[in-house]
Design an enzyme around this catalytic site. Structure first.
Site, PDB file in Angstrom:
ATOM      1  N   TYR A 167       0.845  -1.201   0.000  1.00 24.31           N
ATOM      2  CA  TYR A 167       0.000   0.000   0.000  1.00 24.31           C
ATOM      3  C   TYR A 167       0.884   1.255   0.000  1.00 24.31           C
ATOM      4  O   TYR A 167       0.679   2.175  -0.793  1.00 24.31           O
ATOM      5  CB  TYR A 167      -0.941  -0.024   1.207  1.00 24.31           C
ATOM      6  CG  TYR A 167      -1.723   1.244   1.376  1.00 24.31           C
ATOM      7  CD1 TYR A 167      -2.736   1.576   0.483  1.00 24.31           C
ATOM      8  CD2 TYR A 167      -1.445   2.124   2.422  1.00 24.31           C
ATOM      9  CE1 TYR A 167      -3.451   2.753   0.623  1.00 24.31           C
ATOM     10  CE2 TYR A 167      -2.150   3.302   2.568  1.00 24.31           C
ATOM     11  CZ  TYR A 167      -3.149   3.612   1.672  1.00 24.31           C
ATOM     12  OH  TYR A 167      -3.850   4.787   1.801  1.00 24.31           O
ATOM     13  N   TRP A 215      -5.160   1.575  10.353  1.00 29.28           N
ATOM     14  CA  TRP A 215      -5.340   1.435   8.913  1.00 29.28           C
ATOM     15  C   TRP A 215      -5.092  -0.008   8.487  1.00 29.28           C
ATOM     16  O   TRP A 215      -5.740  -0.513   7.577  1.00 29.28           O
ATOM     17  CB  TRP A 215      -4.426   2.405   8.163  1.00 29.28           C
ATOM     18  CG  TRP A 215      -4.594   2.306   6.690  1.00 29.28           C
ATOM     19  CD1 TRP A 215      -3.673   1.874   5.791  1.00 29.28           C
ATOM     20  CD2 TRP A 215      -5.776   2.606   5.924  1.00 29.28           C
ATOM     21  NE1 TRP A 215      -4.208   1.902   4.506  1.00 29.28           N
ATOM     22  CE2 TRP A 215      -5.487   2.344   4.568  1.00 29.28           C
ATOM     23  CE3 TRP A 215      -7.049   3.069   6.253  1.00 29.28           C
ATOM     24  CZ2 TRP A 215      -6.425   2.532   3.548  1.00 29.28           C
ATOM     25  CZ3 TRP A 215      -7.976   3.250   5.238  1.00 29.28           C
ATOM     26  CH2 TRP A 215      -7.660   2.984   3.907  1.00 29.28           C
ATOM     27  N   GLU A 245     -11.637   5.187   4.932  1.00 27.81           N
ATOM     28  CA  GLU A 245     -11.121   6.095   5.962  1.00 27.81           C
ATOM     29  C   GLU A 245     -12.167   6.307   7.058  1.00 27.81           C
ATOM     30  O   GLU A 245     -11.831   6.361   8.240  1.00 27.81           O
ATOM     31  CB  GLU A 245     -10.714   7.446   5.356  1.00 27.81           C
ATOM     32  CG  GLU A 245      -9.549   7.393   4.411  1.00 27.81           C
ATOM     33  CD  GLU A 245      -8.209   7.033   5.037  1.00 27.81           C
ATOM     34  OE1 GLU A 245      -8.096   6.957   6.275  1.00 27.81           O
ATOM     35  OE2 GLU A 245      -7.254   6.815   4.278  1.00 27.81           O
TER      36      GLU A 245
END
Length: 195
Positions: free
Chosen positions: A22, A52, A44
């Protein structure tokens, strides 16, 4: 001959393979595709209060559960569909967050109608160009900015949920509206190039 290790932002260097990928391929790359913007906005928002990494591990499940992040389809989710989602162990089963995704899809479509695209709307908060920060240490990466404050305030006024300034700033980082790669990270220069 030893292979030289690429220098990454600290969080990307001490992460698992999914987070490294990522960091190395997505984070900070300018996104101008509305559906991808909706994906990141949904993820988000789901992250609020979580890491995350937790959300990223569930990303494929979110794609399946949320119609590949097609805002037109998500906006039509019924109460019955929402109840079904709340039983899906592949996503974060928080009623407020799931409801927010559906509400946000409806608001997203209204913004597309008003501005022609969500992209045109959101990038207006940074004058259409990524903000280039020159950060040297992780501890100096801000959690918010004046731009995220303004965007958060406007999104909330338009009915969006789970869009506080910290969440919005994380979104801006993810979609390349702000380049917060450390200056010695190998991705900094790539994400600094005009797109």
């Amino acid at each position: 001959m030893a292979v030289k290790k690429q220098k990454r932002c600290e969080w990307g260097d001490r992460a698992d393979e999914l987070m490294i990928a990522y960091h190395d391929t997505e984070w900070g790359v300018p996104v101008h595709d509305d559906q991808k913007q909706f994906e990141f906005l949904t993820l988000e928002s789901a992250q609020a209060g979580l890491s995350w990494a937790t959300v990223l591990r569930k990303r494929e499940n979110y794609r399946r559960a949320f119609a590949q992040f097609d805002p037109e389809k998500v906006a039509r989710f019924t109460a019955k569909k929402i109840e079904k989602l709340l039983t899906d162990p592949g996503i974060i089963r928080n009623r407020l967050k799931v409801n927010a995704a559906v509400t946000n899809a409806r608001c997203f479509l209204e913004l597309q109608e008003e501005f022609g695209s969500f992209d045109r709307y959101i990038w207006g908060f940074v004058d259409g160009r990524p903000k280039q920060n020159r950060i040297k240490r992780m501890k100096d990466i801000p959690a918010t900015s004046k731009e995220s404050d303004a965007l958060s305030k406007d999104l909330k006024a338009r009915g969006f949920k789970f869009v506080g300034s910290t969440i919005v700033y994380a979104h801006m980082q993810a979609v390349g509206m702000v380049n917060d790669h450390l200056v010695d990270c190998f991705r900094y220069k790539f994400c600094s190039r005009p797109k």
